[in-house]
Design a protein around this motif. Sequence first.
Motif, PDB file in Angstrom:
ATOM      1  N   PRO A 285     -34.253  37.371  48.649  1.00 31.95           N
ATOM      2  CA  PRO A 285     -32.887  37.082  48.205  1.00 31.95           C
ATOM      3  C   PRO A 285     -32.829  36.781  46.718  1.00 31.95           C
ATOM      4  N   PRO A 286     -31.720  37.166  46.066  1.00 28.63           N
ATOM      5  CA  PRO A 286     -31.596  36.915  44.623  1.00 28.63           C
ATOM      6  C   PRO A 286     -31.393  35.440  44.288  1.00 28.63           C
ATOM      7  N   ARG A 287     -30.974  34.639  45.277  1.00 32.02           N
ATOM      8  CA  ARG A 287     -30.790  33.205  45.050  1.00 32.02           C
ATOM      9  C   ARG A 287     -31.446  32.439  46.184  1.00 32.02           C
ATOM     10  N   SER A 288     -32.073  31.331  45.854  1.00 31.87           N
ATOM     11  CA  SER A 288     -32.836  30.569  46.844  1.00 31.87           C
ATOM     12  C   SER A 288     -31.958  29.907  47.888  1.00 31.87           C
ATOM     13  N   THR A 289     -30.670  29.750  47.607  1.00 30.07           N
ATOM     14  CA  THR A 289     -29.785  29.068  48.558  1.00 30.07           C
ATOM     15  C   THR A 289     -29.308  29.975  49.690  1.00 30.07           C
ATOM     16  N   LEU A 290     -29.386  31.292  49.496  1.00 27.98           N
ATOM     17  CA  LEU A 290     -28.852  32.213  50.493  1.00 27.98           C
ATOM     18  C   LEU A 290     -29.634  32.128  51.796  1.00 27.98           C
ATOM     19  N   GLY A 291     -28.900  31.968  52.883  1.00 25.96           N
ATOM     20  CA  GLY A 291     -29.529  31.896  54.197  1.00 25.96           C
ATOM     21  C   GLY A 291     -30.015  30.529  54.596  1.00 25.96           C
ATOM     22  N   THR A 292     -29.863  29.524  53.734  1.00 27.87           N
ATOM     23  CA  THR A 292     -30.297  28.168  54.087  1.00 27.87           C
ATOM     24  C   THR A 292     -29.313  27.542  55.058  1.00 27.87           C
ATOM     25  N   ALA A 293     -29.756  26.478  55.738  1.00 30.07           N
ATOM     26  CA  ALA A 293     -28.900  25.800  56.703  1.00 30.07           C
ATOM     27  C   ALA A 293     -27.662  25.221  56.027  1.00 30.07           C
ATOM     28  N   THR A 294     -27.836  24.658  54.856  1.00 32.72           N
ATOM     29  CA  THR A 294     -26.707  24.084  54.123  1.00 32.72           C
ATOM     30  C   THR A 294     -25.697  25.157  53.755  1.00 32.72           C
ATOM     31  N   PHE A 295     -26.186  26.304  53.315  1.00 36.64           N
ATOM     32  CA  PHE A 295     -25.302  27.390  52.913  1.00 36.64           C
ATOM     33  C   PHE A 295     -24.511  27.915  54.115  1.00 36.64           C
ATOM     34  N   LEU A 296     -25.182  28.083  55.251  1.00 37.91           N
ATOM     35  CA  LEU A 296     -24.513  28.586  56.449  1.00 37.91           C
ATOM     36  C   LEU A 296     -23.477  27.594  56.955  1.00 37.91           C
ATOM     37  N   ARG A 297     -23.821  26.321  56.909  1.00 33.63           N
ATOM     38  CA  ARG A 297     -22.862  25.299  57.343  1.00 33.63           C
ATOM     39  C   ARG A 297     -21.624  25.317  56.446  1.00 33.63           C
ATOM     40  N   THR A 298     -21.822  25.502  55.146  1.00 37.29           N
ATOM     41  CA  THR A 298     -20.701  25.570  54.215  1.00 37.29           C
ATOM     42  C   THR A 298     -19.832  26.802  54.482  1.00 37.29           C
ATOM     43  N   GLN A 299     -20.468  27.944  54.778  1.00 34.76           N
ATOM     44  CA  GLN A 299     -19.708  29.147  55.090  1.00 34.76           C
ATOM     45  C   GLN A 299     -18.825  28.945  56.320  1.00 34.76           C
ATOM     46  N   MET A 300     -19.387  28.359  57.369  1.00 32.31           N
ATOM     47  CA  MET A 300     -18.607  28.108  58.576  1.00 32.31           C
ATOM     48  C   MET A 300     -17.473  27.132  58.298  1.00 32.31           C
ATOM     49  N   GLU A 301     -17.747  26.073  57.559  1.00 28.64           N
ATOM     50  CA  GLU A 301     -16.732  25.076  57.253  1.00 28.64           C
ATOM     51  C   GLU A 301     -15.606  25.699  56.421  1.00 28.64           C
ATOM     52  N   THR A 302     -15.950  26.581  55.503  1.00 22.16           N
ATOM     53  CA  THR A 302     -14.943  27.231  54.666  1.00 22.16           C
ATOM     54  C   THR A 302     -13.986  28.057  55.515  1.00 22.16           C
ATOM     55  N   VAL A 303     -14.525  28.809  56.468  1.00 20.91           N
ATOM     56  CA  VAL A 303     -13.680  29.636  57.336  1.00 20.91           C
ATOM     57  C   VAL A 303     -12.782  28.762  58.205  1.00 20.91           C
ATOM     58  N   LEU A 304     -13.340  27.715  58.791  1.00 19.28           N
ATOM     59  CA  LEU A 304     -12.552  26.831  59.651  1.00 19.28           C
ATOM     60  C   LEU A 304     -11.439  26.145  58.859  1.00 19.28           C
ATOM     61  N   THR A 305     -11.766  25.660  57.684  1.00 15.39           N
ATOM     62  CA  THR A 305     -10.767  24.994  56.853  1.00 15.39           C
ATOM     63  C   THR A 305      -9.661  25.954  56.432  1.00 15.39           C
ATOM     64  N   SER A 306     -10.047  27.179  56.087  1.00 20.08           N
ATOM     65  CA  SER A 306      -9.052  28.187  55.693  1.00 20.08           C
ATOM     66  C   SER A 306      -8.131  28.519  56.858  1.00 20.08           C
ATOM     67  N   LEU A 307      -8.685  28.615  58.057  1.00 19.23           N
ATOM     68  CA  LEU A 307      -7.852  28.896  59.229  1.00 19.23           C
ATOM     69  C   LEU A 307      -6.887  27.746  59.502  1.00 19.23           C
ATOM     70  N   GLU A 308      -7.362  26.523  59.344  1.00 25.47           N
ATOM     71  CA  GLU A 308      -6.480  25.369  59.550  1.00 25.47           C
ATOM     72  C   GLU A 308      -5.347  25.360  58.529  1.00 25.47           C
ATOM     73  N   ARG A 309      -5.662  25.715  57.285  1.00 20.67           N
ATOM     74  CA  ARG A 309      -4.649  25.727  56.242  1.00 20.67           C
ATOM     75  C   ARG A 309      -3.636  26.838  56.471  1.00 20.67           C
ATOM     76  N   GLU A 310      -4.125  28.002  56.903  1.00 22.20           N
ATOM     77  CA  GLU A 310      -3.254  29.156  57.031  1.00 22.20           C
ATOM     78  C   GLU A 310      -2.561  29.249  58.388  1.00 22.20           C
ATOM     79  N   ALA A 311      -3.193  28.709  59.423  1.00 23.70           N
ATOM     80  CA  ALA A 311      -2.675  28.946  60.777  1.00 23.70           C
ATOM     81  C   ALA A 311      -2.599  27.696  61.630  1.00 23.70           C
ATOM     82  N   GLY A 312      -2.585  26.554  61.033  1.00 22.96           N
ATOM     83  CA  GLY A 312      -2.370  25.324  61.780  1.00 22.96           C
ATOM     84  C   GLY A 312      -3.389  25.095  62.868  1.00 22.96           C
ATOM     85  N   THR A 313      -2.928  25.052  64.111  1.00 25.37           N
ATOM     86  CA  THR A 313      -3.779  24.709  65.259  1.00 25.37           C
ATOM     87  C   THR A 313      -4.260  25.947  66.019  1.00 25.37           C
TER      88      THR A 313
END
Length: 566
Positions: free
Chosen positions: A171-199
């Motif tokens: 990988p070009p960056r050491s953070t790609l594929g790490t547990a922290t990075f994956l958790r952040t990706q999932m949290e970003t999607v969930l937060t965006s869905l809550e903002r855009e589509a409520g419940t």
Amino acid sequence: MLTRSSAPIRRPLHAQHRERIARRAWSRIDAALQRPCSYRHPAGRIRRIETHISVIYLAGRFAYKIKKPVDLGFVDFTDVAARQHDCNEEVRLNRRLARGLYLGVVPVVRLGRIFKVDAQGTPVEHAVRMKRFDDRQLFSRLLTRGELGVAQIDRVAERLAAFHRCASTIPPRSTLGTATFLRTQMETVLTSLEREAGTLVPAGVRQWCEREAARLAGHFEARRAGGFVRECHGDLHLDNIVRKGNDAILFDCIEFSDALRWIDVASDLAFPLMDLQAHGSDDLASALLNGWLQRTGDFGTLPALRFYVVYRALVRALVEVLKARGSFAADCLARARDYVACAARMASAQQPYLLLCHGYSGSGKSVASEALANRIGAIRLSSDTERKRQRAFAPPDHHALPAVAYSRKAIDSHYDALLAIARHMLEAGYPVLMDATFLKQRHRASFIELACVYDVPVFLLDFHTSARQLAERVRKRATDPGQSSDANAAVLVRQLANEEPLTPDEAALTVAFDTDVPLGAFQHATYWKPLLIRLHPDGALEHAVHSGTPHWQTSGWDATGCQRVA
């Protein structure tokens, strides 16, 4: 009730000004590319297709794709040089899987008041040039028409497995594929869905995602250290796969984001799996998963596969919610609900089980078990295939093995290896269908004990046919160079002479199947009804089969098999 934010994304004034200037110049190019005279070949009637970041012009035998001068935060194409770079990257990366489709990058040149594609002069824009294909052959369209079958799905499994084996691993960056990075990706999607589509997303799904991200942290790190985070496709839904003859072409990968492309191969596989499941084709999803696992042997994919499938479903839900800002809002929101429902189904409690094939070489157990695995959503583990896999993440070698590979010690060692794989599958919550002869009681006992340890149902599937059929099938199979089995007439004779009969306790767990039937019989639920009744006496499992729901997505198992052994 869906709710979504209508507030515009706030960006610095200078960025908005730069984008307005870029859009003004780009709009003239956009208008020109919709005119046939802008091309150096017969273009006919131009068809224009627009996405968030690109516009595609279908012109005659070709398709031209240019980037829109937009700044969406995750990508900034307001500069013409950035758009050209992305075009070059798109061609480079997509040629890995669709070389014949991507022809290159061509300039858009201004000649006085007009623009010409692929002409001599100073470029003002660049376009990706592709061969045009029949969009009726997209897998999404084939699925809608009921024309997508196991053969096409198996070709995708073959292409994808070969691609993943050869993909870059640094990988070009050491953070790609790490547990922290994956958790952040999932949290970003969930937060965006809550903002855009409520419940829209149930609280239970969010909680499951958070628990799984924490539980799988060590697994994510181990996979990354093991080299399974690779330069993948990143966007492999059914709209990005097209049938061409007997082949399947995988195109339009993620080229603009390292973070979305450098992922675990399991995440790449999860996208088409999810899309098939979200569209009610769980049997095809099972065929894809089994085909990919058979070709890679990467059973380490399974512990986090559901997490990735849920992530992919939520990403697609978010895409549909964002698309709902424009026209066809009701359709987009309906599709978003379907994707969220798929995520919720995958996040529900899973109940695995263990099925052991039993029968001589030539009994038909391999062909029958392959059909059964796709029908019920089990992971099929083939003894013949795994015996010939020389190393991890490698295809099996179909050449005949030396006689020493079939000594008593080697066979016992092989069954021990299969037992370890089956253990990991059960721990990951998947049903296991073991395709092996299981002619020795000690081998059967070790697997039945494993089922009891994990408190899951276990049954023996006894596949049988006449001695004449056994001999004929073995003879024919010995002449097929693509077969994994090395069984010949001499092996069959030894099996017949040395088989250890089922014990009374084992007989109580056995469901018998006569394989002296047409091959098409294996595709019908009625053939498997004796097993389905044993698995679920209340009929829930049979209903799951008819409704297309894999059994590992149902609940309420009775550990009948283990109780009888005990």
